[in-house]
Each structure stands twice: as C-alpha cells, then as structure tokens.
Design a protein around this motif. Structure first.
Motif, PDB file in Angstrom:
ATOM      1  N   LEU A   1      42.488  37.228  47.197  1.00 25.36           N
ATOM      2  CA  LEU A   1      43.561  38.358  46.999  1.00 25.36           C
ATOM      3  C   LEU A   1      44.102  38.762  45.791  1.00 25.36           C
ATOM      4  CD1 LEU A   1      46.744  35.165  47.412  1.00 25.36           C
ATOM      5  CD2 LEU A   1      46.104  37.390  49.035  1.00 25.36           C
ATOM      6  N   TYR A   2      43.007  38.378  44.829  1.00 26.93           N
ATOM      7  CA  TYR A   2      42.528  39.057  43.359  1.00 26.93           C
ATOM      8  C   TYR A   2      41.482  39.916  44.216  1.00 26.93           C
ATOM      9  CZ  TYR A   2      40.477  35.585  41.029  1.00 26.93           C
ATOM     10  OH  TYR A   2      39.360  34.019  41.200  1.00 26.93           O
ATOM     11  N   THR A   3      40.437  39.767  45.112  1.00 27.63           N
ATOM     12  CA  THR A   3      39.497  40.750  44.936  1.00 27.63           C
ATOM     13  C   THR A   3      40.313  41.583  45.671  1.00 27.63           C
ATOM     14  OG1 THR A   3      37.624  38.561  45.161  1.00 27.63           O
ATOM     15  CG2 THR A   3      37.455  40.663  46.415  1.00 27.63           C
ATOM     16  N   LEU A   4      41.167  41.619  46.723  1.00 33.21           N
ATOM     17  CA  LEU A   4      41.825  42.486  47.349  1.00 33.21           C
ATOM     18  C   LEU A   4      42.535  43.654  46.384  1.00 33.21           C
ATOM     19  CD1 LEU A   4      43.136  40.322  50.645  1.00 33.21           C
ATOM     20  CD2 LEU A   4      41.380  42.586  49.811  1.00 33.21           C
ATOM     21  N   ALA A   5      42.954  42.639  45.983  1.00 38.37           N
ATOM     22  CA  ALA A   5      44.244  43.222  44.792  1.00 38.37           C
ATOM     23  C   ALA A   5      43.319  44.086  43.693  1.00 38.37           C
ATOM     24  CB  ALA A   5      44.976  42.544  43.565  1.00 38.37           C
ATOM     25  N   ASP A   6      42.387  43.887  43.188  1.00 39.91           N
ATOM     26  CA  ASP A   6      40.766  44.902  42.938  1.00 39.91           C
ATOM     27  C   ASP A   6      40.126  46.345  43.221  1.00 39.91           C
ATOM     28  OD1 ASP A   6      39.930  45.187  40.257  1.00 39.91           O
ATOM     29  OD2 ASP A   6      37.801  44.663  41.029  1.00 39.91           O
TER      30      ASP A   6
END
Length: 150
Positions: A56-61
C-alpha cells in the motif's frame, strides 16, 4: 596485509551493547506474562506489514512521485510529513478512533475526544511546515538563477 574489521569506536560498541542489553531485558519482561500472545502479535504484525502495508505505501509513494511530474527533489517534502503522520496514527489509533474510550476513561478519568483533533492539527502543521520549506527552497533557487537576456 590483514585489514582490521570496522568495529567502530569503543563508545559506539559500549552503546550498542547497552542497547542490546536493554532490548533483551524488555523482551524477557514482555514475554514473561503472555509469551504466546506476544509472539502471535509479533508474527501478525510482521505479516500485516509485509503483505498489506508495504504494497500500500509503495503504491502511494509511486503515486506521489508520478503526481509531482518527475520532480524527485520535491518527493521528500511529502514523504517525511506523511511518514510522521502515519507513525502517529499507528501508535495512537485506538485513542484517535475512540475505540478505547471506556478503557481510557476508566484508567485516566479523561475522555478521548481531543485525540482526533490533535492528530489532524499535527498533520496540518507537518504538511504546512513542509510546504513552507519547499516554497523557501524554490524561492532561493529562483533568486540564484541568472536573469534571462532579451
């Protein structure tokens, strides 16, 4: 010729040994009461992080990097406040969400009403400060740029 492995200064080694000793002591105390529950929590947290949160936070980044149009220097002005706000939310989520209202009230005699507002205020201050720093950086960069010759 033999090279000596980089161990660091004696002070660094002492501090590292003390931190391991403190972590070991905390681990022994933590596991003494309910070692199965703690072990289950640690394994569950690792799995939740690796299988759910990391993607999730890889996609957000990647969305932030793409949204800033390739301006990689600006990305840290979003990453840092977002990471700090996410960490605060992770630590204080039961009180921010109000899920622990009764337990918190019985333990402290206080309400959890202000936690959400304070977290939102801290989030606004962090992102606002980051935006101010970016604006100052951009202003300084435009002052250094040579004037265009017409």
């Amino acid at each position: 010729m033999r090279t000596r492995p980089p161990l660091g200064s004696p002070l660094q080694i002492l501090l590292l040994a003390c931190s391991f000793a403190l972590a070991g002591y905390a681990g022994v105390r933590l596991f003494a009461d309910d070692w199965r529950g703690v072990a289950l929590w640690l394994v569950g947290a690792a799995l939740l992080h690796d299988l759910v949160l990391l993607p999730l936070y890889t996609l957000a980044d990647r969305a932030v990097v793409g949204g800033l149009g390739g301006r990689r220097a600006w990305v840290m002005y979003v990453r840092v406040p977002a990471a700090l706000c996410a960490l605060l939310l992770l630590v204080w989520f039961p009180l921010i969400s109000g899920m622990m209202e009764e337990r918190y009230r019985s333990a402290t005699g206080m309400s959890t009403d202000g936690f959400l507002a304070r977290w939102l205020l801290i989030t606004a201050v962090l992102f606002g400060g980051s935006a101010l720093l970016l604006a100052l950086r951009l202003r300084r960069a435009t002052k250094r740029r040579a004037p265009a010759v017409h």
